[in-house]
Structures are given as structure tokens and as C-alpha cells.
Design an enzyme around this catalytic site. Sequence first.
Site, PDB file in Angstrom:
ATOM      1  N   ASN A   1      30.989  63.621  45.338  1.00 51.95           N
ATOM      2  CA  ASN A   1      29.988  62.937  44.235  1.00 51.95           C
ATOM      3  C   ASN A   1      29.974  61.348  44.254  1.00 51.95           C
ATOM      4  OD1 ASN A   1      28.980  61.810  42.418  1.00 51.95           O
ATOM      5  ND2 ASN A   1      31.020  62.492  41.015  1.00 51.95           N
TER       6      ASN A   1
ATOM      7  N   LYS B   1      28.119  59.913  42.969  1.00 54.21           N
ATOM      8  CA  LYS B   1      27.571  58.508  42.313  1.00 54.21           C
ATOM      9  C   LYS B   1      25.685  58.008  42.065  1.00 54.21           C
ATOM     10  CE  LYS B   1      32.770  59.122  40.459  1.00 54.21           C
ATOM     11  NZ  LYS B   1      33.698  58.876  39.920  1.00 54.21           N
TER      12      LYS B   1
ATOM     13  N   HIS C   1      30.662  65.446  34.033  1.00 49.37           N
ATOM     14  CA  HIS C   1      31.808  64.567  34.629  1.00 49.37           C
ATOM     15  C   HIS C   1      32.122  63.758  33.190  1.00 49.37           C
ATOM     16  CE1 HIS C   1      33.246  61.566  36.998  1.00 49.37           C
ATOM     17  NE2 HIS C   1      32.907  61.703  38.141  1.00 49.37           N
TER      18      HIS C   1
ATOM     19  N   GLU D   1      32.063  60.433  33.311  1.00 52.67           N
ATOM     20  CA  GLU D   1      31.201  59.356  33.912  1.00 52.67           C
ATOM     21  C   GLU D   1      30.216  59.299  32.679  1.00 52.67           C
ATOM     22  OE1 GLU D   1      31.774  58.440  37.039  1.00 52.67           O
ATOM     23  OE2 GLU D   1      33.345  57.796  37.745  1.00 52.67           O
TER      24      GLU D   1
ATOM     25  N   GLU E   1      39.575  67.013  36.076  1.00 49.96           N
ATOM     26  CA  GLU E   1      39.475  65.717  36.843  1.00 49.96           C
ATOM     27  C   GLU E   1      40.468  64.819  35.506  1.00 49.96           C
ATOM     28  OE1 GLU E   1      36.688  64.945  40.124  1.00 49.96           O
ATOM     29  OE2 GLU E   1      34.941  64.817  38.135  1.00 49.96           O
TER      30      GLU E   1
ATOM     31  N   GLY F   1      38.557  57.242  40.382  1.00 54.14           N
ATOM     32  CA  GLY F   1      38.884  56.171  41.069  1.00 54.14           C
ATOM     33  C   GLY F   1      39.805  54.771  40.605  1.00 54.14           C
TER      34      GLY F   1
ATOM     35  N   SER G   1      41.108  60.414  42.740  1.00 54.56           N
ATOM     36  CA  SER G   1      41.795  60.239  43.154  1.00 54.56           C
ATOM     37  C   SER G   1      41.965  60.568  44.418  1.00 54.56           C
ATOM     38  CB  SER G   1      42.791  59.115  42.842  1.00 54.56           C
ATOM     39  OG  SER G   1      42.028  58.105  42.209  1.00 54.56           O
TER      40      SER G   1
HETATM   41  P1  PGA Z   1      37.540  59.556  42.694  1.00 58.02           P
HETATM   42  O1  PGA Z   1      36.480  59.594  41.905  1.00 58.02           O
HETATM   43  O2  PGA Z   1      37.237  60.220  44.132  1.00 58.02           O
HETATM   44  O3  PGA Z   1      36.148  58.071  43.519  1.00 58.02           O
HETATM   45  O4  PGA Z   1      38.486  59.383  42.138  1.00 58.02           O
HETATM   46  C1  PGA Z   1      36.082  61.775  41.947  1.00 58.02           C
HETATM   47  C2  PGA Z   1      35.083  62.050  40.592  1.00 58.02           C
HETATM   48  O5  PGA Z   1      34.711  61.353  40.116  1.00 58.02           O
HETATM   49  O6  PGA Z   1      34.360  62.939  40.629  1.00 58.02           O
END
Ligand code: PGA
Length: 268
Positions: free
Chosen positions: A24, A26, A112, A114, A182, A188, A227
Site C-alpha cells: 500500500n 499511500k 483503511h 487512515e 491492521e 507506521g 509495520s
Molecule cells: P506500515 O503500513 O507497513 O507502514 O505500517 C501498513 C498499512 O497501513 O497498510
Amino acid sequence: MTIQADATQDNASKSGITPLVAGNWKMNGQRSSITEVMAIRDAILEAQNKPKTDVMICPPATLLMVLAELIDNSVVAFGGQDCHILEKGAHTGDISAAMLKDAGASAIIVGHSERRENHSETDDIVLQKAQAVHNQGLMAIVCIGETKGQRQAGLTIEVVSRQLAASVPEGATAKNTVIAYEPVWAIGTGLVPTLEDVANVHKAIRKALCERFPAQGANMRILYGGSVNPTNAQDLMSVENVNGALVGGASLKATDFLQIIDVYAPSD
Ligand code: PGA
């Protein structure tokens, strides 16, 4: 939990489910990033021990069509990161599942954290988005996960179960739906749950899927996300009911993403 060296392969082959490693991107990536995807494609094609996993990149919409036209989707598939609930209309700045399909997407991430957080998306909106994805014959990658506060309050399973029940449409099948667990606090941050915690949540998700979709639930893919990196991927992907990963930051560099994909490469 002790993980055997070949446990990732065991977990994948015992379940009979083809894993999925999805990146992903983003709001990252410009034309210059196309070389990263070409490097991923080339490495997969050249590998002697071909990874036994589906590989997908969900780039920003601006790169989707050019990538899909350049790269064979049987080697690297492409997905969108979000879509509108409707197919078309006066919705400035939005993008529909039909448009993403037209650009070459075979899947779309919905729900997601976010999006849930930054755009106030409720379970009901996520449900409608997943339905819009299904209506186009695409695969919905439905994200669920608890916040730090919810985990500290011991509400993880409750929250995840509620999101799962309310965000996944009735017509979900193992082909058109992937669940991505997640934990919001792990995204992140470099933090990951213990393997026991991952196992418990994935087991609860599997149970809920099997109860609601008796003919399909056992075969639906449940990804872990938050992560995931080249160092922890082997352990995380070895956990029972973890059928791949949704990778953010570590999917932006071909070398990192390939190491994660590689946990599914047979050793002989
Ligand atoms: P990350 O993000 O691997 O940077 O923690 C995962 C995600 O948001 O899908």
C-alpha cells in the site's frame, strides 16, 4: 511462541490458501517510482525459487494505469487504495471502483484506518465501498483494527469483530474479499503485536468468517498489516491464519518488499 525456520511455508501449505503480499503506497510515488515496480517484477521473473504468493501493489491512482499497462498482472497485480460508494457522478476529487477497474486494478483497499480516521469513514460507508468493489467484480481488501486505547481497554476482539460484521458485505467470497487486520497503533510506528496476539485476533476473525460464510470463510485470506518489514515478516507470516501481509512503508523500496515476498519462496 517459537517459530520453526520453515514454518511460513508450513502455514501457507497447510492452509491450502495462496497467500497475498500487497503493498500500500499511500500518498507516495511519482513517475520515478515505476522503476521500483519493474525491479520487483524482474526479480520475481528471475527467481529460481518462485514465491508461492500473489503479489500486489496499490499505487496512487496517478500511477495505476501506467503500471498496469507496463507490467503483466499475473506477476504483479495492481489495486486501488480507496473508492467512492457510487459508480460515477458529481463528486469532485473522488474516484470510483469502475474507474479503478478501467485503469487496471483487480482489487481495492477499503476501510483503511487512515480513511476511517482522516475522512470519518464509518463501518457503513466501508460496507458500501466494499459492495461497490464487488459490483465491479473486483476484490475488496477490507481493513479492520483496534486503536491503542481500545487495545489497552481489552476491547481488541470486540472492536475487530464489530468492524468485520459491519464492513463486509453479504456476498463476500474467498475470491472477492480479503480481510486485513491492521492494529491502528502498529501502522507506521515500528511497533507490532506479539505473535500470540496476532494469532488470537486472526483466530477470532477466522471463526467469525466461518460462522457468517460457512462455505467460504475457511478459505478467505486474512492479512496482517502494521509495520511489517524484512526482519519481522518471517515470524508474522508463520502465524496460523495469517495468509499474507498488507505492507505500507516497506513496500516503497523494491529490495525491502522483495525480502517480504521471499518469506514465501520455497527453499529447495
Ligand atoms: P506500515 O503500513 O507497513 O507502514 O505500517 C501498513 C498499512 O497501513 O497498510
